[in-house]
Motif scaffolding. Structure first.
Motif, PDB file in Angstrom:
ATOM      1  N   ASP A 125       0.839  -1.199   0.000  1.00 40.75           N
ATOM      2  CA  ASP A 125       0.000   0.000   0.000  1.00 40.75           C
ATOM      3  C   ASP A 125       0.874   1.249   0.000  1.00 40.75           C
ATOM      4  N   GLU A 126       0.237   2.390  -0.235  1.00 38.24           N
ATOM      5  CA  GLU A 126       0.946   3.657  -0.207  1.00 38.24           C
ATOM      6  C   GLU A 126       1.184   4.110   1.222  1.00 38.24           C
ATOM      7  N   ASP A 127       2.168   5.037   1.373  1.00 38.07           N
ATOM      8  CA  ASP A 127       2.419   5.601   2.695  1.00 38.07           C
ATOM      9  C   ASP A 127       1.648   6.911   2.860  1.00 38.07           C
ATOM     10  N   ALA A 128       1.883   7.609   3.968  1.00 36.63           N
ATOM     11  CA  ALA A 128       1.141   8.839   4.270  1.00 36.63           C
ATOM     12  C   ALA A 128       1.431   9.942   3.263  1.00 36.63           C
ATOM     13  N   ASN A 129       2.547   9.841   2.534  1.00 33.51           N
ATOM     14  CA  ASN A 129       2.901  10.846   1.530  1.00 33.51           C
ATOM     15  C   ASN A 129       2.432  10.467   0.128  1.00 33.51           C
ATOM     16  N   GLY A 130       1.685   9.392   0.030  1.00 35.93           N
ATOM     17  CA  GLY A 130       1.155   8.978  -1.264  1.00 35.93           C
ATOM     18  C   GLY A 130       2.125   8.188  -2.113  1.00 35.93           C
ATOM     19  N   VAL A 131       3.246   7.722  -1.532  1.00 32.44           N
ATOM     20  CA  VAL A 131       4.199   6.894  -2.261  1.00 32.44           C
ATOM     21  C   VAL A 131       3.697   5.454  -2.259  1.00 32.44           C
ATOM     22  N   ALA A 132       3.452   4.902  -3.448  1.00 31.65           N
ATOM     23  CA  ALA A 132       2.872   3.573  -3.561  1.00 31.65           C
ATOM     24  C   ALA A 132       3.905   2.494  -3.263  1.00 31.65           C
ATOM     25  N   GLY A 133       3.412   1.348  -2.810  1.00 30.08           N
ATOM     26  CA  GLY A 133       4.279   0.208  -2.569  1.00 30.08           C
ATOM     27  C   GLY A 133       4.629  -0.490  -3.868  1.00 30.08           C
ATOM     28  N   PHE A 134       5.792  -1.179  -3.862  1.00 29.75           N
ATOM     29  CA  PHE A 134       6.268  -1.861  -5.068  1.00 29.75           C
ATOM     30  C   PHE A 134       6.928  -3.171  -4.652  1.00 29.75           C
ATOM     31  N   ILE A 135       6.479  -4.287  -5.237  1.00 33.83           N
ATOM     32  CA  ILE A 135       7.058  -5.591  -4.954  1.00 33.83           C
ATOM     33  C   ILE A 135       7.334  -6.291  -6.276  1.00 33.83           C
ATOM     34  N   THR A 136       8.582  -6.717  -6.469  1.00 26.40           N
ATOM     35  CA  THR A 136       8.924  -7.479  -7.660  1.00 26.40           C
ATOM     36  C   THR A 136       9.869  -8.600  -7.266  1.00 26.40           C
TER      37      THR A 136
END
Length: 322
Positions: A125-136
């Motif tokens: 999920d995104e953090d409080a600053n709107g940075v989305a999560g990324f998993i590869t």
């Protein structure tokens, strides 16, 4: 206050970094010489439960990214009460980049007669600053090395939300998930999020629900097999997109009902020689509704085998092309 420092050969000197990791317990930190970076892994182990949260950090691994294993009863050792979840993994605005499995989870009780099972929850999920999560992860095309691999005697919940990404490093040709669960599996790709790669999901005693909703995207180019002893449901809703690439197959096998719902302006496309296969002990249903579009482009097969009823419903402005 957390402090980042660099050794100059004589002294530790404070340095300013773009990211400041939160206070960790149970952490490991190593230097990756091949990538010339520091890898920090944090974990909390509380009352028989494994809880791992990656807050805005980068886990860059030449092997597996996050590994969690619990072999034992799903109970709180202090109270003796069942745990709602035995393992929780959260990637909040962080990046998990692995050459092997991105997230690997094993949660089993060797006592097969224990009615209390180990449930697993994975959140990207995104953090409080709107940075989305990324998993590869992975770079393999087999179920032996998916981006996310889970073996549990209980249920599994996977949430990919708010513009976050879960992908195989081979893109549509890779395997995103390999899951064997004792109970029900719920997969949610929501709110403009992205999943790339095929899935292999099996529930021995429960249902499987795969929801792709609110402008989200799931693309794959191999066989995605979703099987359950009870119901199997794939929902593509609210302007979302599912694309089965050339030579791909979406296969649903259900001990009860199999249902594909394409709804509210969403698009489901089968390209090239890709196929849709549904096998159900009871009903097999395809519902294309409210301005949704379902297209079979090429030499496709749409196979529906049902013990009771097999039906295709195209209603309220839905469009189907064969």
């Amino acid at each position: 206050m957390p402090l980042t420092a660099e050794w100059d050969g004589t002294n530790w000197l404070p340095v300013v970094t773009s990211q400041t990791p939160p206070v960790q317990t149970g952490f490991e930190m190593v230097y990756d010489a091949a990538r010339d970076n520091i890898v920090l892994f944090g974990a909390n182990f509380v009352s028989g439960k494994i809880s791992i949260t990656n807050n805005g950090e980068t886990i860059d691994s030449g092997g597996a990214g996050i590994v969690a294993a619990k072999l034992g009863a799903a109970v709180d050792p202090d109270t003796g009460l069942p745990l709602t979840e035995s393992i929780t993994i959260q990637n909040i605005g962080g990046r998990v980049e692995a050459d092997g499995v991105g997230i690997a989870v094993t949660a089993l009780d060797p006592n097969l007669g224990n009615p209390v099972v180990n449930n697993v929850r994975i959140v990207n999920d995104e953090d409080a600053n709107g940075v989305a999560g990324f998993i590869t992860g992975s770079g393999d095309i087999t179920l032996l090395a998916p981006t996310i691999g889970v073996l549990t005697d209980g249920g599994l919940t996977v949430i990919n939300d708010n513009g976050s990404t879960m992908e195989n490093s081979l893109g549509v040709d890779g395997v995103l998930m390999g899951v064997v669960a004792g109970q029900s599996v719920d997969i949610s790709n929501d709110n403009g999020s992205f999943m790339t790669g095929a899935v292999g999901i099996a529930s021995a005693s429960g249902s499987v629900e795969f929801d792709n909703t609110r402008d989200s995207t799931w693309n794959f180019n191999n066989t995605s097999l979703i099987a359950a002893s009870e119901n199997v449901t794939v929902t593509n809703d609210r302007g979302s997109q599912i694309t089965v690439g050339t030579n791909g197959t979406l296969a649903l096998v259900a001990g009860a009902n199999a249902l594909i719902t394409n709804d509210r302006g969403s698009d489901m496309t089968f390209l090239g020689d890709s196929d849709n296969v549904m096998v159900a002990v009871e009903d097999a249903t395809i519902s294309n509704d409210r301005g949704a579009s379902m297209s079979f482009i090429g030499d496709n097969l749409n196979v529906m085998v049902a013990g009771d009823d097999a039906s295709i419903d195209n209603t309220r402005g839905g469009s189907m092309n064969f």
